[in-house]
Design an enzyme around this catalytic site. Structure first.
Site, PDB file in Angstrom:
ATOM      1  CB  CYS A 192      40.880  65.216 -28.082  1.00  0.00           C
ATOM      2  SG  CYS A 192      39.369  64.426 -27.515  1.00  0.00           S
TER       3      CYS A 192
ATOM      4  CG  HIS B  28      41.241  68.790 -26.019  1.00  0.00           C
ATOM      5  ND1 HIS B  28      40.117  69.135 -26.789  1.00  0.00           N
ATOM      6  CD2 HIS B  28      40.954  67.582 -25.468  1.00  0.00           C
ATOM      7  CE1 HIS B  28      39.238  67.909 -26.857  1.00  0.00           C
ATOM      8  NE2 HIS B  28      39.844  67.109 -25.779  1.00  0.00           N
TER       9      HIS B  28
ATOM     10  CG  ASN C 275      35.761  66.613 -25.494  1.00  0.00           C
ATOM     11  OD1 ASN C 275      36.254  67.123 -26.491  1.00  0.00           O
ATOM     12  ND2 ASN C 275      36.382  65.607 -25.036  1.00  0.00           N
TER      13      ASN C 275
HETATM   14  N1  COA Z   1      26.239  61.354 -13.399  1.00  0.00           N
HETATM   15  C1  COA Z   1      26.086  60.679 -12.219  1.00  0.00           C
HETATM   16  N2  COA Z   1      26.995  59.779 -11.490  1.00  0.00           N
HETATM   17  C2  COA Z   1      27.738  59.381 -12.678  1.00  0.00           C
HETATM   18  C3  COA Z   1      27.712  59.938 -13.977  1.00  0.00           C
HETATM   19  C4  COA Z   1      27.203  60.937 -14.184  1.00  0.00           C
HETATM   20  N3  COA Z   1      27.258  61.314 -15.500  1.00  0.00           N
HETATM   21  N4  COA Z   1      28.751  59.127 -14.600  1.00  0.00           N
HETATM   22  C5  COA Z   1      29.319  58.191 -13.728  1.00  0.00           C
HETATM   23  N5  COA Z   1      28.700  58.250 -12.479  1.00  0.00           N
HETATM   24  C6  COA Z   1      28.951  57.513 -11.084  1.00  0.00           C
HETATM   25  C7  COA Z   1      29.481  56.287 -11.482  1.00  0.00           C
HETATM   26  O1  COA Z   1      28.408  55.493 -11.894  1.00  0.00           O
HETATM   27  C8  COA Z   1      30.521  56.063 -10.109  1.00  0.00           C
HETATM   28  O2  COA Z   1      29.280  55.440  -9.414  1.00  0.00           O
HETATM   29  P1  COA Z   1      29.871  54.383  -8.299  1.00  0.00           P
HETATM   30  O3  COA Z   1      30.835  54.962  -7.393  1.00  0.00           O
HETATM   31  O4  COA Z   1      28.462  54.203  -7.704  1.00  0.00           O
HETATM   32  O5  COA Z   1      29.998  53.344  -8.908  1.00  0.00           O
HETATM   33  C9  COA Z   1      30.793  57.262  -9.818  1.00  0.00           C
HETATM   34  O6  COA Z   1      29.887  58.075 -10.438  1.00  0.00           O
HETATM   35  C10 COA Z   1      32.058  57.698  -9.981  1.00  0.00           C
HETATM   36  O7  COA Z   1      32.473  57.493 -11.425  1.00  0.00           O
HETATM   37  P2  COA Z   1      33.809  57.395 -12.039  1.00  0.00           P
HETATM   38  O8  COA Z   1      33.845  57.016 -13.495  1.00  0.00           O
HETATM   39  O9  COA Z   1      34.798  56.838 -11.086  1.00  0.00           O
HETATM   40  O10 COA Z   1      33.942  58.953 -11.795  1.00  0.00           O
HETATM   41  P3  COA Z   1      35.326  59.777 -12.196  1.00  0.00           P
HETATM   42  O11 COA Z   1      35.664  60.475 -10.961  1.00  0.00           O
HETATM   43  O12 COA Z   1      36.458  59.184 -12.650  1.00  0.00           O
HETATM   44  O13 COA Z   1      34.997  60.895 -13.129  1.00  0.00           O
HETATM   45  C11 COA Z   1      34.990  61.553 -15.441  1.00  0.00           C
HETATM   46  C12 COA Z   1      34.528  60.266 -14.546  1.00  0.00           C
HETATM   47  C13 COA Z   1      34.680  60.939 -16.930  1.00  0.00           C
HETATM   48  C14 COA Z   1      34.485  62.804 -15.330  1.00  0.00           C
HETATM   49  C15 COA Z   1      36.551  61.625 -15.421  1.00  0.00           C
HETATM   50  O14 COA Z   1      37.297  60.157 -15.064  1.00  0.00           O
HETATM   51  C16 COA Z   1      37.022  62.324 -16.421  1.00  0.00           C
HETATM   52  O15 COA Z   1      36.868  63.276 -16.772  1.00  0.00           O
HETATM   53  N6  COA Z   1      38.142  61.403 -17.065  1.00  0.00           N
HETATM   54  C17 COA Z   1      38.720  62.161 -18.433  1.00  0.00           C
HETATM   55  C18 COA Z   1      37.449  62.195 -19.661  1.00  0.00           C
HETATM   56  C19 COA Z   1      37.870  62.767 -20.785  1.00  0.00           C
HETATM   57  O16 COA Z   1      38.663  63.833 -20.609  1.00  0.00           O
HETATM   58  N7  COA Z   1      37.666  61.929 -21.961  1.00  0.00           N
HETATM   59  C20 COA Z   1      37.919  62.660 -23.267  1.00  0.00           C
HETATM   60  C21 COA Z   1      39.498  62.782 -23.350  1.00  0.00           C
HETATM   61  S1  COA Z   1      39.687  63.636 -24.961  1.00  0.00           S
END
Ligand code: COA
Length: 335
Positions: free
Chosen positions: A115, A262, A292
């Site tokens: 990224c 980004h 992204n």
């Molecule tokens: N749709 C529905 N539910 C989903 C899901 C989706 N696409 N992806 C995960 N879940 C569920 C999980 O299984 C989890 O369920 P549970 O509580 O029953 O275990 C719940 O949603 C929460 O998951 P979690 O991973 O803790 O969510 P989060 O609040 O951390 O959000 C992201 C996830 C990925 C959106 C967030 O962590 C994020 O944006 N991180 C940065 C990612 C990023 O920027 N990556 C690229 C960097 S360059």
């Protein structure tokens, strides 16, 4: 003779025609439009059709950037291609662009900073130009994520976030002493290298072969991400490096006319903006439409902001990115 200053002479982008909405994803995995929008801000993204690949998009973006700059491909004397999703394991996409555009036997670098790739590429271009090594450099960021995502419920945390696109800039010697890149800063910290990674196929120690049936069947071949760790590091490192480039120039956040972050997650960017104290009107985001696109987000966002009149001659523009590695960086430029 004074040191030449580098400037973006032209920008170009290419986004594949096929739109994939959150509702489309909900047809193939357990997710919902509301979950994706609430967590990331993303409403839709674009994925390639069969005839498109990474460098073919890079070439289209590069042609648009050359036309925008009024520069002929024959004038390009270096190519820097940032990508984590190359067409081939080797050779890199840079040489494929060189061949396709019929550019002479110029150096072609592929760089692997995910990224932050476009920011790293701009730093290379800036330094090459200021050193007098090259005069017109194509910096391209392109990604085909869609072919490498697990499009089932197993992979939903990662697969809903990513889109395909390419963006390019022609970077050259500035003919305006006021305009151009003022400073670049890039960093890395490999302590958490595997927390946002695609480790298979690969040549790492302990493997018999770079890919096995088990790698495919177990789903190890797909990207893995510790989302919350990535989030926490992004909202720490991006404000830090913005402050670093501003301090080095004796400027403050109040001097920034447009921040181009980004596009990994709208929530990350809102948090960064809040932390540094910049109004939303001076930050451009377009993740809602593209997801992204990794190395392509910065040129995609910058060229859209310019087209909407949000980046004008004389404006102070700050680019900032954070991603896998971890890597991060910022570029400050006078447009
Ligand atoms: N749709 C529905 N539910 C989903 C899901 C989706 N696409 N992806 C995960 N879940 C569920 C999980 O299984 C989890 O369920 P549970 O509580 O029953 O275990 C719940 O949603 C929460 O998951 P979690 O991973 O803790 O969510 P989060 O609040 O951390 O959000 C992201 C996830 C990925 C959106 C967030 O962590 C994020 O944006 N991180 C940065 C990612 C990023 O920027 N990556 C690229 C960097 S360059």
């Amino acid at each position: 003779m004074s040191t030449p200053r580098a400037r973006i002479l032209g920008l170009g982008t290419f986004v594949p025609a096929r739109t994939v909405t959150n509702h489309d994803l909900a047809e193939v995995m357990e997710t919902s439009h509301d979950w994706i929008v609430e967590r990331s801000g993303i409403e839709e993204r674009h994925w390639v059709d069969a005839e498109e690949g990474n460098y073919t998009m890079g070439v289209k973006a590069a042609r648009a950037a050359l036309a925008d700059a009024g520069v002929d491909a024959s004038e390009i004397d270096c190519i820097v291609y940032a990508t984590l999703s190359p067409d081939y394991f080797f050779p890199g996409c840079g040489v494929l662009v060189q061949r396709e555009l019929g550019i002479g036997h110029v150096p072609a670098f592929d760089i692997r900073q995910q990224c932050s790739g476009f920011i790293y590429g701009l730093q290379m271009a800036d330094v090459f130009i200021r050193a007098g090594q090259y005069r017109k450099i194509l910096v391209i960021g392109g990604e085909v994520h869609s072919r490498g995502l697990d499009k089932t419920t197993r992979g939903r945390t990662v697969s809903v976030l990513f889109g395909d696109a390419a963006g390019a800039a022609v970077v050259g010697v500035s003919d305006d002493p006021e305009a151009g890149i003022l400073i670049t800063r890039v960093h890395s910290d490999g302590s958490d290298a595997e927390c946002l990674a695609m480790q298979y196929p690969g040549m790492a120690a302990g493997r018999d072969s770079y890919v096995t049936h088990d790698d495919v069947e177990s789903g190890r071949i797909f990207p893995n991400m510790e989302g919350q760790k990535v989030f926490k590091n992004a909202v720490k490192r991006m404000p830090e490096v913005i402050q670093e480039v501003l301090d080095a120039q004796g400027l403050t956040v109040a001097d920034i006319d447009m921040l181009i972050p980004h596009q990994a997650n709208l929530r990350i960017n809102e948090m960064v903006a809040k932390q540094i104290g910049i109004d939303a009107s001076r930050v451009h985001n377009n993740i809602q439409k593209y997801g992204n696109t990794t190395a392509a987000t910065i040129p995609l966002c910058l060229s859209e902001a310019r087209a909407e009149g949000k980046v004008k001659k004389g404006d102070l523009v700050c680019l900032v990115a954070f991603g896998s590695g971890f890597t991060w960086g910022s570029v400050l430029m006078r447009w």
